[in-house]
Structures are given as structure tokens and as C-alpha cells.
Design a protein around this motif. Structure first.
Motif, short mmCIF file in Angstrom:
data_model
loop_
_atom_site.label_atom_id
_atom_site.label_comp_id
_atom_site.label_asym_id
_atom_site.label_seq_id
_atom_site.Cartn_x
_atom_site.Cartn_y
_atom_site.Cartn_z
N THR A 1 0.82 -1.21 0.00
CA THR A 1 0.00 0.00 0.00
C THR A 1 0.85 1.26 0.00
O THR A 1 1.69 1.45 0.87
N TYR A 2 0.62 2.09 -1.00
CA TYR A 2 1.22 3.42 -1.06
C TYR A 2 0.25 4.41 -0.42
O TYR A 2 -0.96 4.31 -0.64
N ASN A 3 0.77 5.35 0.34
CA ASN A 3 -0.04 6.47 0.85
C ASN A 3 0.36 7.72 0.09
O ASN A 3 1.54 7.90 -0.21
N PHE A 4 -0.63 8.56 -0.21
CA PHE A 4 -0.27 9.80 -0.90
C PHE A 4 -1.18 10.95 -0.50
O PHE A 4 -2.32 10.74 -0.10
N LYS A 5 -0.63 12.15 -0.58
CA LYS A 5 -1.44 13.35 -0.45
C LYS A 5 -0.86 14.41 -1.36
O LYS A 5 0.30 14.33 -1.77
N VAL A 6 -1.68 15.39 -1.68
CA VAL A 6 -1.27 16.49 -2.55
C VAL A 6 -1.07 17.72 -1.68
O VAL A 6 -1.88 18.01 -0.80
N GLN A 7 0.04 18.42 -1.90
CA GLN A 7 0.33 19.67 -1.18
C GLN A 7 0.29 20.80 -2.20
O GLN A 7 0.94 20.71 -3.24
N ALA A 8 -0.49 21.84 -1.89
CA ALA A 8 -0.53 23.03 -2.75
C ALA A 8 0.05 24.19 -1.97
O ALA A 8 0.02 24.19 -0.74
N PHE A 9 0.59 25.16 -2.69
CA PHE A 9 1.20 26.31 -2.00
C PHE A 9 1.21 27.52 -2.92
O PHE A 9 1.16 27.39 -4.14
N GLY A 10 1.23 28.70 -2.30
CA GLY A 10 1.46 29.91 -3.06
C GLY A 10 2.89 29.88 -3.55
O GLY A 10 3.81 29.70 -2.75
N ASP A 11 3.10 30.00 -4.85
CA ASP A 11 4.45 30.00 -5.42
C ASP A 11 4.93 31.45 -5.45
O ASP A 11 4.72 32.18 -6.42
N ASP A 12 5.57 31.86 -4.35
CA ASP A 12 5.91 33.27 -4.18
C ASP A 12 6.97 33.77 -5.16
O ASP A 12 6.94 34.93 -5.57
N PHE A 13 7.88 32.88 -5.56
CA PHE A 13 8.87 33.29 -6.56
C PHE A 13 8.19 33.58 -7.89
O PHE A 13 8.44 34.59 -8.53
#
Length: 198
Positions: free
Chosen positions: A90-102
Motif C-alpha cells: 500500500t502506497y499512501n499519498f497526499k497532494v500539497q498546494a502552495f502559493g508560489d511566491d517566486f
């Protein structure tokens, strides 16, 4: 009695329609060993500021790797990456989003330099951005590199345009891509993929 649905704080980045997910995550998605699996999500934010996203994937043996998601087409809000799954289990996964300040700073600076407005102000914003990136860097090499860019952007002996070009080199863009300068980091819930032998 009226109960209000809990709302996410304003300014967070919504991550919806994560895939591969079966029945809202109630069941594990399935894959076969050696299969290249597309992972994706719909991610958006108010306004014009840039966003970035990555997949945090933990293998059955417990190793976590990060994979940058790419926008699938301007205006689609759909982000995706493909990863080959090589372990049974079993693989676990999540998606991370962020403000790309550069990316946001880079885009705004390009426009303002071309228009001849706020040039020194944009340089100062860049100095603050790279100083923050240097402080957050996980390696001494990257910290030193970002500090160097901050110092270059502060050097008023060079024109703002020439200083800006130093942040536009292949090296600079690769460093920022590998070490994103983030804000408003938001994570999806965790999902699973069951990887079976063929």
C-alpha cells in the motif's frame, strides 16, 4: 438548533478531485507493480498569484518522495504528475498546494520593469523573498546560493533589469524549482493505492 458547516480559513488553497481515489477515499485505488500511475488534483486560488503543487508519496517500505505536479493547461486548474510504482503493498499519498511566491514575484517584476515603474521596490521585494528562502533552505549550499541572489538584487550599482536577469538563469530557475519559495501551504487528506503483482 442550527449547525454551520465548518469553513476553511480564507486564504487557504482548495484542493479537490484528487485522483486516483475510489469512492471519496473509502477504498484504495488499485495499480500493478511497474505501472505508471497518473496522480492529480484540481487546485485553484483567488486572485492572480501563482500556485505550485506536489505529490507526497510514501511507498510500502516507508520511503516518502516528492513529485512536482504540472498544470495541465492554462485555465484548467488541473494539476498532474505520473509516477511508476515499483513495490508491492500500500502506497499512501497526499497532494500539497502552495502559493508560489517566486513565480508571483517574477511575473510581477517582469511587467513592472517593462513599464518602468516600481523598479527598486520590486528589487527590495526580491531581496526579502530570497532572504526568506535562504533562511528556510534545508541545505547550506542552497542557503548560500539564495543569500547570494538576495545580495545581487540589493546591489544598486547594477540596473534593476540586469539584477532581475540574475534570477532568470537556468541555475536560478532550477534552484527555485527544487526548493520552492512557498506560502499558504495546504495539504489534501491522505489516500491510498494498493499495488499488486501483475
Amino acid at each position: 438548533m442550527i449547525t454551520h458547516r465548518h469553513h476553511e480559513p480564507i486564504g487557504r488553497i482548495p484542493i479537490v478531485q484528487v485522483s486516483p481515489v475510489v469512492d471519496g477515499g473509502r477504498w484504495s485505488a488499485k495499480a500493478f507493480v511497474g505501472e505508471v500511475v497518473p496522480f492529480g488534483a484540481t487546485i485553484f486560488r483567488e486572485g492572480h498569484d501563482a500556485i505550485g503543487a506536489e505529490l507526497a508519496l510514501t511507498s510500502p517500505s516507508g520511503k516518502t518522495t516528492l513529485h512536482r505536479l504540472e498544470l495541465q493547461g492554462y485555465g484548467t486548474d488541473r494539476w498532474q504528475t505520473q509516477v511508476r510504482l515499483d513495490e508491492i503493498g500500500t502506497y499512501n499519498f497526499k497532494v500539497q498546494a502552495f502559493g508560489d511566491d517566486f513565480e508571483t514575484w517574477h511575473h510581477n517584476t517582469e511587467i513592472k520593469l517593462a513599464a518602468g515603474i516600481d523598479q527598486e521596490l520590486m528589487m527590495l521585494e526580491g531581496v526579502a523573498l530570497f532572504e526568506r528562502a535562504a533562511a528556510a533552505a534545508t541545505s547550506k549550499t542552497i542557503a548560500t546560493y539564495f543569500s547570494g541572489l538576495a545580495k545581487s538584487l540589493a546591489d544598486t550599482k547594477i540596473s534593476p533589469f540586469e539584477r532581475f536577469l540574475l534570477t532568470n538563469t537556468d541555475d536560478a530557475l532550477a534552484a527555485v524549482r527544487a526548493n520552492p519559495i512557498r506560502s499558504l501551504v495546504t495539504e489534501s487528506q491522505q489516500y491510498q493505492v494498493a499495488c499488486e503483482r501483475e
